[in-house]
Motif scaffolding. Structure first.
Motif, short mmCIF file in Angstrom:
data_model
loop_
_atom_site.label_atom_id
_atom_site.label_comp_id
_atom_site.label_asym_id
_atom_site.label_seq_id
_atom_site.Cartn_x
_atom_site.Cartn_y
_atom_site.Cartn_z
N LEU A 170 2.20 4.03 5.87
CA LEU A 170 1.98 5.07 6.87
C LEU A 170 1.11 6.21 6.35
O LEU A 170 0.70 7.08 7.13
N LEU A 172 1.79 8.91 4.68
CA LEU A 172 2.39 10.17 5.10
C LEU A 172 1.81 11.34 4.32
O LEU A 172 1.61 11.26 3.11
N GLN A 176 4.73 15.43 6.50
CA GLN A 176 5.40 14.35 7.23
C GLN A 176 6.52 13.73 6.39
O GLN A 176 7.60 13.42 6.92
N LYS A 177 6.27 13.60 5.09
CA LYS A 177 7.31 13.06 4.21
C LYS A 177 8.52 13.99 4.16
O LYS A 177 9.67 13.54 4.27
N THR A 180 10.57 13.72 7.33
CA THR A 180 11.35 12.48 7.37
C THR A 180 12.60 12.61 6.51
O THR A 180 13.70 12.23 6.92
N ASN A 256 15.09 1.94 10.52
CA ASN A 256 13.73 2.49 10.42
C ASN A 256 13.22 2.34 8.98
O ASN A 256 12.77 3.28 8.35
N GLU A 259 9.72 3.69 7.84
CA GLU A 259 9.65 5.13 7.66
C GLU A 259 10.34 5.55 6.36
O GLU A 259 9.81 6.38 5.59
N ASN A 262 8.41 4.53 3.18
CA ASN A 262 7.23 5.37 2.98
C ASN A 262 7.59 6.77 2.47
O ASN A 262 6.79 7.41 1.79
#
Length: 368
Positions: A170, A172, A176-177, A180, A256, A259, A262
């Motif tokens: 992804l 990331l 974004q990481k 998450t 997931n 996600e 990643n």
């Protein structure tokens, strides 16, 4: 195009088969695809759930040891070959594709009888018995790792394609990481170690992670842990003060996974072929604890694919305890530069456009 896909047993056999079937339907929407399996494996759940018809037969590994049980299974397997021939004759496929399990033997023998083109996909670095036994009887063998090619000497048409998977990189951003990790209920300021043992869990891994958590050895890292649905309640009961533990998130199963893979910093797992493929795609350092007592010790050979390029460490089951596992985690996470290099090394073995490569090989065999 009319296609029979033979896959049985574990998700490691069935998920690649479904990915291949989906690719065929995408490129040739009018294709008719029939799955061939047994009544014992995950195909009975995953194949109908994916919308494909499934026919089942009896199939076991042929056992040379003399016993009443092995005799019964051998007789059932021979009967299964006859059933497979009947199914193949009625469906009249243009090609038969096998991705693993004893079911492949019956499917390939049936294909040979009616002179139907055949293709096998081998996910492991050390090919299984079925692939080696059938290698002279199939037109093409597809492999996931370069290491496997030299181990299939009986067939000259062995093609490196990789294994199809839903997991993608992804890429990331840090923001974004962090988001998450927060959604997972963890702290983005601490390294996150993802631990799982497959859909059924891995008891040896779980037992030692319980000790790490109970002894609070993970002071320098957080744990995102999926013990597996069948072992989740056992793990909860073994964790002291589970409501008060910090830096640990325990769930039965990670839905997931793309996600989470990643976003994590280090992965601890068994070394099934699909896991090796997914880790190489997301580019993460790993500690592999190969499942012992499996055919040809293939999980060790799978793990070596990443160990040999400096992307993973191997901890054998016989050497596994809470101290050895925690020390190895600490050794890796205390060196961010090493972690980055290990992740980059993992990506070096990732294969792009896997489904396209597989579909090209199918088209080469099917003149339509």
């Amino acid at each position: 195009m009319r296609v029979i896909v033979a896959a049985a047993g574990t998700a490691g056999h069935i998920n690649p088969a479904l990915a291949i079937a989906n690719k065929i339907k995408k490129e040739s929407p009018r294709s008719e695809i029939l799955f061939l399996g047994t009544d014992r494996g995950l195909e009975n759940d995953l194949v109908p759930r994916a919308g494909y018809p499934l026919k089942t037969i009896e199939a076991y590994g042929l056992n040379k040891k003399i016993s009443l049980d092995s005799l019964k299974k051998n007789i059932k397997t021979l009967k299964g070959v006859s059933e497979a021939k009947k199914i193949v004759k009625e469906f009249s496929p243009d090609i038969i594709i096998g991705t693993g399990g004893y079911i492949c033997g019956a499917a390939i023998l049936a294909a040979n009888k009616y002179k139907i083109p055949t293709l096998l996909h081998e996910s492991n670095a050390w090919p299984g018995k079925a692939v080696k036994m059938l290698s002279k009887r199939v037109n093409t063998i597809l492999v996931s790792f370069e290491d496997a090619k030299d181990r299939i000497s009986q067939n000259t048409n062995v093609v490196l394609t990789g294994t199809p998977t839903k997991i993608k990189n992804l890429n990331l951003t840090k923001g974004q990481k962090d988001e998450t990790i927060k959604r997972l209920g963890l702290n983005p300021e601490k390294p996150v170690v993802l631990i799982f043992g497959g859909s059924q869990g891995a008891k040896a891994i779980n037992d030692n992670v319980i000790k790490i958590v109970n002894k609070e050895l993970n002071k320098n890292y957080q744990i995102m842990w999926a013990p597996g649905p069948m072992q989740y309640d056992i793990v909860k009961n073994e964790i002291s003060n589970i409501s008060k533990i910090q830096d640990v998130k325990i769930v039965p199963y990670i839905y997931n996974m793309e996600e989470v893979m990643n976003a994590c910093d280090l992965i601890i797992s068994r070394s099934g072929a699909m896991t090796i493929t997914e880790i190489s795609i997301v580019g993460k350092p790993a500690i592999f604890i190969p499942l012992p007592n499996v055919s040809n010790n293939h999980q060790v050979y799978n793990a070596k694919v990443l160990e040999n390029v400096g992307a993973a460490k191997i901890l054998l089951n016989e050497n596994l305890n809470e101290s050895t596992l925690n020390s190895l985690v600490e050794e890796i996470i205390r060196n961010p530069k090493q972690m980055q290099e290990m992740g980059e090394n993992a990506r070096k073995i990732a294969i792009n456009n896997v489904e396209d490569k597989i579909y090209e090989e199918i088209k080469n065999l099917v003149k339509c």
